[in-house]
Design an enzyme around this catalytic site. Sequence first.
Site, PDB file in Angstrom:
ATOM      1  N   PHE A 203     -20.853 -15.255  25.397  1.00  0.00           N
ATOM      2  CA  PHE A 203     -20.397 -14.045  24.699  1.00  0.00           C
ATOM      3  C   PHE A 203     -20.810 -14.172  23.229  1.00  0.00           C
ATOM      4  O   PHE A 203     -19.992 -14.147  22.316  1.00  0.00           O
ATOM      5  CB  PHE A 203     -18.882 -13.860  24.837  1.00  0.00           C
ATOM      6  CG  PHE A 203     -18.396 -13.806  26.256  1.00  0.00           C
ATOM      7  CD1 PHE A 203     -18.373 -12.604  26.962  1.00  0.00           C
ATOM      8  CD2 PHE A 203     -17.966 -14.963  26.910  1.00  0.00           C
ATOM      9  CE1 PHE A 203     -17.921 -12.562  28.280  1.00  0.00           C
ATOM     10  CE2 PHE A 203     -17.512 -14.927  28.219  1.00  0.00           C
ATOM     11  CZ  PHE A 203     -17.488 -13.724  28.907  1.00  0.00           C
TER      12      PHE A 203
ATOM     13  N   ASP B 109     -16.346 -16.990  23.449  1.00  0.00           N
ATOM     14  CA  ASP B 109     -15.628 -16.008  22.626  1.00  0.00           C
ATOM     15  C   ASP B 109     -15.617 -14.673  23.362  1.00  0.00           C
ATOM     16  O   ASP B 109     -16.311 -13.729  22.981  1.00  0.00           O
ATOM     17  CB  ASP B 109     -16.334 -15.902  21.261  1.00  0.00           C
ATOM     18  CG  ASP B 109     -15.657 -14.908  20.330  1.00  0.00           C
ATOM     19  OD1 ASP B 109     -14.524 -14.485  20.617  1.00  0.00           O
ATOM     20  OD2 ASP B 109     -16.270 -14.557  19.303  1.00  0.00           O
TER      21      ASP B 109
ATOM     22  N   GLU C 219     -25.165 -13.254  26.310  1.00  0.00           N
ATOM     23  CA  GLU C 219     -24.410 -12.081  25.864  1.00  0.00           C
ATOM     24  C   GLU C 219     -24.773 -10.913  26.780  1.00  0.00           C
ATOM     25  O   GLU C 219     -25.892 -10.843  27.285  1.00  0.00           O
ATOM     26  CB  GLU C 219     -24.799 -11.826  24.392  1.00  0.00           C
ATOM     27  CG  GLU C 219     -24.660 -10.430  23.843  1.00  0.00           C
ATOM     28  CD  GLU C 219     -23.208  -9.932  23.788  1.00  0.00           C
ATOM     29  OE1 GLU C 219     -22.305 -10.697  23.414  1.00  0.00           O
ATOM     30  OE2 GLU C 219     -23.000  -8.762  24.159  1.00  0.00           O
TER      31      GLU C 219
ATOM     32  N   CYS D 202       0.135   6.406   6.959  1.00  0.00           N
ATOM     33  CA  CYS D 202      -1.132   6.017   7.588  1.00  0.00           C
ATOM     34  C   CYS D 202      -0.855   5.204   8.847  1.00  0.00           C
ATOM     35  O   CYS D 202       0.105   4.457   8.907  1.00  0.00           O
ATOM     36  CB  CYS D 202      -1.918   5.190   6.576  1.00  0.00           C
ATOM     37  SG  CYS D 202      -3.347   4.371   7.251  1.00  0.00           S
TER      38      CYS D 202
ATOM     39  N   CYS E   2       0.848  -1.201   0.000  1.00  0.00           N
ATOM     40  CA  CYS E   2       0.000   0.000   0.000  1.00  0.00           C
ATOM     41  C   CYS E   2       0.880   1.246   0.000  1.00  0.00           C
ATOM     42  O   CYS E   2       1.794   1.367   0.810  1.00  0.00           O
ATOM     43  CB  CYS E   2      -0.894  -0.001   1.237  1.00  0.00           C
ATOM     44  SG  CYS E   2      -1.935   1.454   1.348  1.00  0.00           S
TER      45      CYS E   2
ATOM     46  N   CYS F  86      -9.277 -13.090  21.083  1.00  0.00           N
ATOM     47  CA  CYS F  86      -8.493 -12.075  20.365  1.00  0.00           C
ATOM     48  C   CYS F  86      -7.316 -11.609  21.220  1.00  0.00           C
ATOM     49  O   CYS F  86      -6.699 -10.594  20.917  1.00  0.00           O
ATOM     50  CB  CYS F  86      -9.378 -10.891  19.993  1.00  0.00           C
ATOM     51  SG  CYS F  86     -10.191 -10.162  21.419  1.00  0.00           S
TER      52      CYS F  86
HETATM   53  C1  LIG Z   1     -15.280 -10.972  20.853  1.00  0.00           C
HETATM   54  S1  LIG Z   1     -16.983 -10.549  20.892  1.00  0.00           S
HETATM   55  C2  LIG Z   1     -17.686 -12.032  20.280  1.00  0.00           C
HETATM   56  C3  LIG Z   1     -19.108 -11.958  19.847  1.00  0.00           C
HETATM   57  C4  LIG Z   1     -19.603 -13.126  18.993  1.00  0.00           C
HETATM   58  N1  LIG Z   1     -19.196 -14.411  19.526  1.00  0.00           N
HETATM   59  C5  LIG Z   1     -19.163 -12.985  17.550  1.00  0.00           C
HETATM   60  O1  LIG Z   1     -18.309 -13.758  17.108  1.00  0.00           O
HETATM   61  O2  LIG Z   1     -19.680 -12.084  16.860  1.00  0.00           O
HETATM   62  C6  LIG Z   1     -17.273 -10.560  22.604  1.00  0.00           C
HETATM   63  C7  LIG Z   1     -18.688 -10.316  23.008  1.00  0.00           C
HETATM   64  O3  LIG Z   1     -18.740 -10.336  24.433  1.00  0.00           O
HETATM   65  C8  LIG Z   1     -19.686  -9.384  24.874  1.00  0.00           C
HETATM   66  N2  LIG Z   1     -19.325  -9.044  26.255  1.00  0.00           N
HETATM   67  C9  LIG Z   1     -18.360  -8.222  26.692  1.00  0.00           C
HETATM   68  N3  LIG Z   1     -18.318  -8.209  28.039  1.00  0.00           N
HETATM   69  C10 LIG Z   1     -19.295  -9.055  28.462  1.00  0.00           C
HETATM   70  C11 LIG Z   1     -19.758  -9.470  29.748  1.00  0.00           C
HETATM   71  N4  LIG Z   1     -19.191  -9.014  30.863  1.00  0.00           N
HETATM   72  N5  LIG Z   1     -20.774 -10.361  29.818  1.00  0.00           N
HETATM   73  C12 LIG Z   1     -21.340 -10.834  28.693  1.00  0.00           C
HETATM   74  N6  LIG Z   1     -20.961 -10.475  27.451  1.00  0.00           N
HETATM   75  C13 LIG Z   1     -19.953  -9.587  27.328  1.00  0.00           C
HETATM   76  C14 LIG Z   1     -19.566  -8.251  23.872  1.00  0.00           C
HETATM   77  O4  LIG Z   1     -20.738  -7.463  23.836  1.00  0.00           O
HETATM   78  C15 LIG Z   1     -19.298  -8.999  22.561  1.00  0.00           C
HETATM   79  O5  LIG Z   1     -20.514  -9.259  21.896  1.00  0.00           O
END
Ligand SMILES: C[S@@+](CC[C@H](N)C(=O)[O-])C[C@H]1O[C@@H](n2cnc3c(N)ncnc32)[C@H](O)[C@@H]1O
Length: 400
Positions: free
Chosen positions: A263, A331, A283, A59, A53, A357
């Site tokens: 999650f 997740d 969630e 950037c 790029c 992540c």
């Molecule tokens: C890495 S994302 C994964 C979401 C989903 N598995 C996906 O792949 O699209 C983590 C998720 O955890 C939720 N989250 C964050 N803190 C949380 C908590 N204390 N209790 C429940 N969910 C939570 C966030 O809103 C988000 O949707």
Amino acid sequence: MAMIEGLTHLGMGKLDDGRTLLPRVLPGEEVNVDQDGTVRIVTPSVDRVSPPCRHFKTCGGCAMQHASDDFVADWKQEIVRKAIAAQGLNTVFRDIATSPAQSRRRAKFAGQRTKKGVMLGFYAKGTDTIIAVPDCQLITPGLHDARAALEALIMFAASRKSHVSFTVTETSVGPDISVETEKELTSQLRMDLAVFAQKHGVSRLVWQDEVIVTMNPPAQDFGGVSAVPPAGAFLQATKHGEAVLRDAVIEITQGAKSIVDLFAGSGTFALPLSKTAEIHAVEGEADMIAALDRGWREGKNLKRVTSETRDLFRRPLEPDELRKFDAAVIDPPRAGADAQIATLAASDVKVIAMVSCNPVTFARDAKMLVAHGFTLNWVQVVDQFRWSPHVEVVASFTRK
Ligand SMILES: C[S@@+](CC[C@H](N)C(=O)[O-])C[C@H]1O[C@@H](n2cnc3c(N)ncnc32)[C@H](O)[C@@H]1O
């Protein structure tokens, strides 16, 4: 002359003086650093490539375009290997899956009015200077196409003094745009924005968390099941990365009749898994659970999906609540999920698909599972944050 000894986990080169960190260098390179801080590469690494790029140097979006794909792949796998080794673990690594160039389906742009018109782009690293990125190699062609609309939107949303930022997600029915601005939303502006959205084929326009107009519901396809995530809500960064993670999660939980998705977001895993298993999705964000539930209700030939809004840090599912599930998908955000992992470890769940992540919290949580009889069968690094230091993993855990 000085030598680059290695990279930090953020991709900065460590100079052999033990303190200086330099961007855009690689281990083993000999460099000269001028008085003004300019770095000259004297002996380049065999892993050095021409950045694909032309915006790379100015950037702030990418950190690793000067390194070959093989180097970045090894470097990211090594970050995960070291993180799990630090917890006394070892496992098989499946081949890394790297998302192609021009596949990032969501981006955050900055915009500003200028004397000549408008400026749209990304912030230069560590500054509030906006760099135009017409040839950005990260984002999808669909996001590039949205740039004309964003430039027009800057005229509504920014002043000469204040910047505006746009979070834009590609959808099949036009860009889904959220605007963050200091500008006041008057009733005239509201009307102008609705006209703007129609003219530019915007699917949904959100102004400071308020939905101004939904021309077409900005649905996402989660493995054949459609849902409309709330504006700006978490979404896997690329369709490719999402598909790799989904396939891995489906493979790990194969044969399970009842799965808990912890999650769960807007249903990235819960919805496709519901083709073959009953799902309980949990969630923290109520609007994401509402999106997931609606996606399920409008889906065809899906098994039962129940859902729950719950803070899994404070109120993880307890072992007796987990008893009815054959498998768990988890997740969590970057902080990991130590409370939920502790109750999973104490439960009688035998199969876990973990997506993460953050290699450090992943390794910490993996250690707890292994201490409670789980085997970490394999790990796969999924690089949907191409050319950045971000690392994502999916892993299989089972116990007898
Ligand atoms: C890495 S994302 C994964 C979401 C989903 N598995 C996906 O792949 O699209 C983590 C998720 O955890 C939720 N989250 C964050 N803190 C949380 C908590 N204390 N209790 C429940 N969910 C939570 C966030 O809103 C988000 O949707």
